[in-house]
Each structure stands twice: as structure tokens, then as C-alpha cells.
Design a protein around this motif. Structure first.
Motif, PDB file in Angstrom:
ATOM      1  N   ASP A 395      50.767  38.578  47.565  1.00 35.29           N
ATOM      2  CA  ASP A 395      49.534  38.033  46.236  1.00 35.29           C
ATOM      3  C   ASP A 395      47.977  37.344  46.633  1.00 35.29           C
ATOM      4  O   ASP A 395      46.678  37.749  46.516  1.00 35.29           O
ATOM      5  N   GLY A 396      48.557  36.480  47.903  1.00 35.06           N
ATOM      6  CA  GLY A 396      47.036  36.096  48.368  1.00 35.06           C
ATOM      7  C   GLY A 396      45.715  37.609  49.261  1.00 35.06           C
ATOM      8  O   GLY A 396      44.692  37.093  48.582  1.00 35.06           O
ATOM      9  N   LYS A 400      42.588  38.827  47.669  1.00 40.86           N
ATOM     10  CA  LYS A 400      41.570  39.136  48.210  1.00 40.86           C
ATOM     11  C   LYS A 400      40.922  40.682  48.964  1.00 40.86           C
ATOM     12  O   LYS A 400      40.124  40.991  49.208  1.00 40.86           O
ATOM     13  N   GLY A 401      41.369  41.284  48.323  1.00 39.75           N
ATOM     14  CA  GLY A 401      41.850  43.082  48.522  1.00 39.75           C
ATOM     15  C   GLY A 401      41.649  43.225  49.529  1.00 39.75           C
ATOM     16  O   GLY A 401      41.628  44.780  49.996  1.00 39.75           O
ATOM     17  N   LEU A 402      42.961  42.859  49.994  1.00 38.74           N
ATOM     18  CA  LEU A 402      43.639  43.440  51.655  1.00 38.74           C
ATOM     19  C   LEU A 402      44.693  43.713  51.322  1.00 38.74           C
ATOM     20  O   LEU A 402      45.361  43.170  51.879  1.00 38.74           O
ATOM     21  N   ILE A 403      44.555  44.783  50.852  1.00 38.54           N
ATOM     22  CA  ILE A 403      45.423  45.614  51.147  1.00 38.54           C
ATOM     23  C   ILE A 403      46.451  46.366  51.620  1.00 38.54           C
ATOM     24  O   ILE A 403      47.422  45.991  51.412  1.00 38.54           O
ATOM     25  N   GLY A 431      46.612  45.173  42.630  1.00 37.63           N
ATOM     26  CA  GLY A 431      45.610  44.935  44.080  1.00 37.63           C
ATOM     27  C   GLY A 431      45.501  46.080  43.848  1.00 37.63           C
ATOM     28  O   GLY A 431      43.805  46.126  44.155  1.00 37.63           O
ATOM     29  N   LEU A 432      45.722  47.542  43.851  1.00 39.99           N
ATOM     30  CA  LEU A 432      45.470  48.649  44.007  1.00 39.99           C
ATOM     31  C   LEU A 432      44.458  49.106  42.672  1.00 39.99           C
ATOM     32  O   LEU A 432      43.498  49.293  43.297  1.00 39.99           O
ATOM     33  N   GLU A 439      45.437  56.119  40.839  1.00 43.09           N
ATOM     34  CA  GLU A 439      46.959  57.175  41.508  1.00 43.09           C
ATOM     35  C   GLU A 439      47.506  56.750  42.440  1.00 43.09           C
ATOM     36  O   GLU A 439      49.352  56.548  42.341  1.00 43.09           O
ATOM     37  N   GLU A 440      46.967  55.998  43.368  1.00 42.11           N
ATOM     38  CA  GLU A 440      48.174  54.905  44.528  1.00 42.11           C
ATOM     39  C   GLU A 440      49.819  53.393  43.759  1.00 42.11           C
ATOM     40  O   GLU A 440      50.052  53.593  43.999  1.00 42.11           O
TER      41      GLU A 440
END
Length: 613
Positions: A395-396, A400-403, A431-432, A439-440
Motif C-alpha cells: 500500500d505504501g 508513492k507511485g512505486l508500482i 495504484g495502477l 488496462e493493466e
């Protein structure tokens, strides 16, 4: 004659292929046992061993000249040679020896023997068979009572609850003294196996049998009642037992306090604490831990912590973990780490929950490097990373956008044998979406069921959100209908409706948006600030200022707090049609409410000064 001379003696007394009757064999063995050295293992010739049968065994064990310890040695020898003995000791042999052990006050050995009997599936018997044999070998009622009390415990220890209950009823019917401590053994076994209904039933049997119930058995039962939501019944039971003269202890009250804290019942907590004070009960570390969990502010729980320390009560790891969790959720990570250092200096060992609280705090603060350091530290301490911590880290990273880092943790989870649950799928899909990788996100959510993971309301709401952002409102509406048809586990919630309402509003389809608001209210859902803000914004975009103002006013009448965004939407709407006086009135109201206007508000207000009526 020493036991080591047993074998040559057998050779001399028993020539090749002799024929002896059971009494002669039993007498010979008895003589050897009488003269044996306790610490020396028995050695018996194969020809003699093959002659052993239940009759011989019974004769040896019933011989009063053979010491009880020697009978036990002989019995253990027979049990240890299953491949050589034609017939192992039967039920009668077990009960003969148990009776002798009881008479000799060798209770530990007797319990071991009863335990092996209960676990031996080859010895078929009923409780009535034991009763019959006990009556044959134990004439003294006091000793017989002790035997059945022990049998009751042995059955309980081995989770043979029906048999244990049979013993209890037998003892009750014969007016034997039933030890509350044995009943506690049975209650704890039921609790461990989550046999809650049986536990409640047995406690009622204890009361009807007039067992001398202690605070310990009462607390066990109250704990199960509270864990199963029967908190008021637990309170009533405590009142009944106290009315009978039983004095509750701090552990009993903590059981109720824990239930009230979990229910967030502040009035009940206050009343219970007053009662504890009247009973002059001293709080322990567990009490303070619960009070800290119930605290509504950092000042309050810090005061409780200081009060506890002033009384000389040492906090345990659970209390420190609770304090760390509170501070972490409040964003006070400096204090959280101070408490962590304090507990380690006191010699307390942090556990997965302690590290989990810290990791949650630093993840909330977006400090993923600190989270990784904590993760490495807990692994160096040999603490296993649980599913909750993995979920927190994922979740963290997503926030932060660090998928990619989130997906790496997914792989680590799977290597550890932890299959990602619905929370992980939902978190990464969200997050995606934030990265506009729709799409992902859809592919991930569609593969859930293939992996055996059941989607939930959050999963389907995320799909609704994706379709709204892609402009596919038809598909979004179709999923909403599917959620309603699927029933309770998938029922759309306020967030689901908000997402779809916002989608319609942004595309200026206000008729459909209003219908959705009516639909959610008919379904028992209450529109919140996001519902109203979307509708106000949509009406203003479409030029329906009066409808926007009506909804904006409805927020206050319905008890919905206005937000910075809702004020901004209404001020912008009024400004666009040149109603600057009303816009500035809302601007003043907005500042009085404590909101700080942003550039959008100022731009709208400036624009309103140049607009027409």
C-alpha cells in the motif's frame, strides 16, 4: 536375585519346550520382580515371552507381594516389546495397574498410564467398562473419586469432549466432589478448540451440579461470551455470580473492558471503571493497554502511560506496541521511535505487531526507505514478515507511485507461500489507476477469480471507477447492476455511487447523476461530502446554479460538513454567472470555517468582478 541374572535363571528353570501353566509363569515372574533392581532393565527369554497372555499379566499385576514400582516396570516392558508379545496389556491390565498406582499415591504415573490407554485405538472400550473395572479394584470412594477426576482431565486434554462429559455426569450423579480446577481444564480445552456452544453448555452444567465456581472459570466463560458478541450476557452473568458472593478480579473486569473498547462504548467503559474503583481493584498493565486503545487523543494516552509508570507498573510489549501504534497513526513518528528505543532498553523484545505499527507509520508518511530499514531489521531478529506487513508495504509503495516495487513484494510474498489476497489485488489496481494504467488494472482485477481470490465491493468499485475515467459509463452502470444482483457481499456502497455520480457529472449528464443519488438513498445509503460536491460541481458546470445552491444548502440541513472543494465548486459556479456578491459571501464563510482558499477560488472571484448578470 538381580535382574541381570534373570536370563540365565530362566534357562535353568525352564528347559527347552517346557509346559507351565499361567500360575507357575506368573509366580516365577513375580519372584524376579520382587528381587529386581529398579534401575536395571528387564531381560526375558523369548520362549517365556511367547507364553505370556492376559491371564499371566493379570496374575502378576494383582500379586500384592510385587511392589507397585516393579509392576510398572513389568508393564512398561510389555508395552515396549510389541513385536515379541503375542498379546499386549489389555484394558483390565491397565486398570489394575492404575488402581495400584492410585493406592500408592503415584498420581503422575497413573495419569501417564490413563493417557496411553485413551490414545490406544487397539484397546476398544467404553467408559462403562472403566467404571466396572474401577469398582472392582478401588473400593474406597475417596480414591475412586480421584481416579474419575483424573480421567475427566485426561479426556479433556485429549479433546475427547463427549467422553469427558460422560465422566462429569457420572461424578455428578454419584455426588462426588467435582474440582473446579478440573472443570477449568475442560473449559480451556473447549476454548482452545473453539467449541463455544459446548463451553456455554458445560458452564450451565457446572452451575446445576453446584460446582464451587471460581473467578477463573467465570472469566473463561465471560471471555468467550464477549468474543462472540454476547457482551450484555457476560455482564449479566458477572452480576449473578457477584450476587452469589463471588468476587471478580482485575482479569474478569479486563475481559469486559476489552469488549467495551472494541465496541467503542464510552458510557459502558466509564461505568465499568467506576465499578472497578468501588471494588478497589488496582489496574494492571493490561488495563492501561485497553484504556490507551480507547483514548481519543495523544494527550490522554500519554497521561495514562505516565499514571501507570507512577504506580510502578511496568509496561509489557503489548502496551508499548499499542502506544507506538497510536503515535504512528497520529503521524508522530518521533515519539513512536522514542517508545521503541525505550522498550528495547527495558529488555522487551519487539514482535511482528510492534514492527508492523512502525512500518505502517512510516508508510503513511511516505518514508518507504525507512520502511525497508525496519523490514530488514525485523528479519535480522528472526521475526517472520506476516501478511499484514506485506500488505502495508505494498500500500505504501502504491501511494508513492512505486508500482514496480509493489510487484516485487508480490513476488516475495508468493515465494514465502503467502498468496496475495483481495486487499493486495485492490491496492495494486488502485495504484495502477492513479498512474492512469487502466488496462493493466483491469487485467489484474479480471485475473483474481482465476487465482481463486474472490473479488469484493472494493474490487468492483475500482472497475466502475476505471470505466468512468475511460468514459464508458454504460459498462460502469452495468457493473453497478451486477453488484446489486450479487447480493450482500458485493452490495455497492457510498463510494461506488460517488464514483459513478462523479462520472456522469463530469460528462454533464445531470439527470442520470440525480437518479443515482435518489437510488442510493432508497437503498439506505447516505450521501456524503463527495456525493454533494460532485453534484454541486456538475450543476454549476451545466449552468444550473439554483440547483447547485439547493444541494449546497442541503448539505448543511443533512449534517454533511462542507469541504474546501465543495466551497470552491459553488464559488466558481456563482462567479461564472457574475453573482459576485454571493460568491464573496461564501468566500468569507469559507475562511471562517477554517479553510484556506487556493488559486482557483481567487481566480474565480476575480473573474466574477468582470462577469455580467
Amino acid at each position: 536375585m538381580a535382574t541381570q541374572k534373570f536370563f540365565p535363571t530362566v534357562k535353568n528353570l525352564f528347559p527347552t519346550n517346557p509346559t507351565y501353566n499361567p500360575e507357575e509363569i506368573a509366580n516365577f515372574i513375580s519372584k524376579i520382580l520382587v528381587n529386581s533392581i529398579p534401575s536395571t532393565p528387564l531381560q526375558i527369554r523369548q520362549s517365556l515371552v511367547s507364553s505370556l497372555n492376559p491371564q499371566v499379566t493379570h496374575l502378576v499385576l494383582s500379586n500384592p507381594n510385587v511392589p507397585t514400582r516393579s509392576c510398572l516396570t513389568f508393564f512398561n516392558y510389555l508395552q515396549s516389546k510389541p513385536s515379541l508379545i503375542v498379546q499386549r496389556p489389555d484394558l483390565q491390565a491397565h486398570m489394575m495397574l492404575v488402581s495400584r498406582l492410585f493406592k500408592s499415591r503415584k498420581f503422575a504415573e497413573a495419569k501417564n498410564l490413563l493417557n496411553s490407554l485413551i490414545l490406544d485405538d487397539d484397546i476398544k472400550h467404553t467408559f462403562q467398562d472403566i467404571v466396572t473395572l474401577a469398582a472392582l479394584y478401588l473400593k474406597e470412594e475417596k480414591i475412586s473419586c480421584k481416579l474419575f477426576d483424573m480421567l475427566f482431565r485426561v479426556y479433556a486434554d485429549n479433546k475427547k469432549f463427549e467422553e469427558a462429559l460422560e465422566v462429569f455426569e457420572y461424578m455428578k450423579d454419584r455426588d462426588f466432589d467435582i474440582d473446579d480446577r478440573s472443570c477449568i481444564v475442560y473449559l480451556l480445552a473447549l476454548k482452545k478448540c473453539n467449541q463455544t456452544d459446548r463451553l456455554f453448555d458445560f458452564f450451565h452444567r457446572m452451575m446445576s451440579a453446584k460446582v464451587d465456581i471460581t473467578v477463573y472459570s467465570l472469566t473463561i466463560v465471560m471471555d468467550r461470551m464477549c468474543k462472540h458478541g454476547k457482551v450484555s450476557e457476560a455482564r449479566d452473568l458477572l452480576n449473578v455470580m457477584m450476587g452469589r458472593g463471588l468476587k471478580a478480579n482485575i482479569y474478569t473486569y479486563n475481559t469486559l473492558l476489552d469488549a467495551y473498547v472494541k465496541k467503542h462504548d464510552s458510557n459502558a467503559i466509564k461505568e465499568l471503571l467506576s465499578e472497578m474503583d468501588r471494588e478497589r481493584l488496582d489496574y494492571n498493565a493490561a488495563t492501561y493497554t485497553l484504556l490507551i486503545e480507547a483514548s481519543s487523543s495523544s494527550m490522554k494516552f500519554e497521561a495514562l502511560f505516565e499514571e501507570m509508570r507512577s504506580k510502578g507498573i511496568d509496561g509489557d510489549i503489548k502496551l508499548y506496541t499499542s502506544l507506538i501504534s497510536w503515535n504512528s497513526k497520529a503521524g508522530n513518528m518521533k515519539r513512536a521511535f522514542e517508545l521503541f528505543d525505550e522498550l528495547t532498553n527495558k529488555g522487551l523484545i519487539p514482535n511482528a505487531h510492534t514492527y508492523g505499527a512502525l512500518i505502517n507509520g512510516v508508510c503513511m508518511a511516505g518514508q518507504m526507505a525507512a520502511a525497508e530499514l525496519l523490514l530488514n531489521e525485523m528479519q535480522k531478529r528472526g521475526i517472520d514478515v506476516c501478511r499484514v506487513i506485506f500488505n502495508t508495504l505494498i500500500d505504501g509503495y502504491c501511494k508513492k507511485g512505486l508500482i514496480n516495487e509493489a510487484f516485487k513484494l508480490w513476488d516475495v510474498m508468493e515465494r514465502k507461500g503467502l498468496e496475495p489476497d483481495v486487499y493486495v489485488y485492490n491496492t495494486i489496481a488502485t495504484g495502477l489507476c492513479k498512474l492512469k494504467r487502466f488496462e493493466e488494472a483491469k487485467r489484474l482485477l479480471f485475473t483474481m477469480e482465476d487465482k481463486g481470490v474472490e473479488p469484493n465491493t472494493v474490487s468492483l468499485t475500482t472497475l466502475v471507477c476505471i470505466h468512468c475515467k475511460e468514459g464508458n459509463l454504460v459498462e460502469a452502470k452495468r457493473i453497478l447492476g451486477e453488484m446489486k444482483r450479487k447480493g450482500k457481499e458485493f452490495c455497492p456502497n457510498t463510494t461506488t455511487y460517488n464514483v459513478l455520480i462523479d462520472g456522469y457529472c463530469k460528462r454533464m449528464k445531470m439527470r442520470e447523476a440525480r437518479k443515482l443519488k435518489d437510488e442510493m438513498e432508497l437503498g439506505g445509503l447516505i450521501p456524503d461530502v463527495y456525493t454533494y460536491t460532485s453534484l454541486v460541481h456538475g450543476e454549476c458546470i451545466c449552468g444550473n446554479i439554483e440547483e447547485g445552491l439547493r444541494l449546497f444548502g442541503e448539505m448543511r440541513s443533512k449534517g454533511v460538513d462542507r469541504s474546501l472543494v465543495s466551497y470552491t465548486a459553488m464559488i466558481s459556479g456563482l462567479s461564472k454567472v457574475g453573482r459576485s456578491d454571493e460568491a464573496f459571501e461564501l468566500f468569507d464563510e469559507m475562511k471562517e470555517a477554517g479553510f484556506v482558499p487556493d488559486d482557483t477560488v481567487y481566480s474565480s472571484l476575480v473573474g466574477s468582478l468582470h462577469g455580467g448578470d
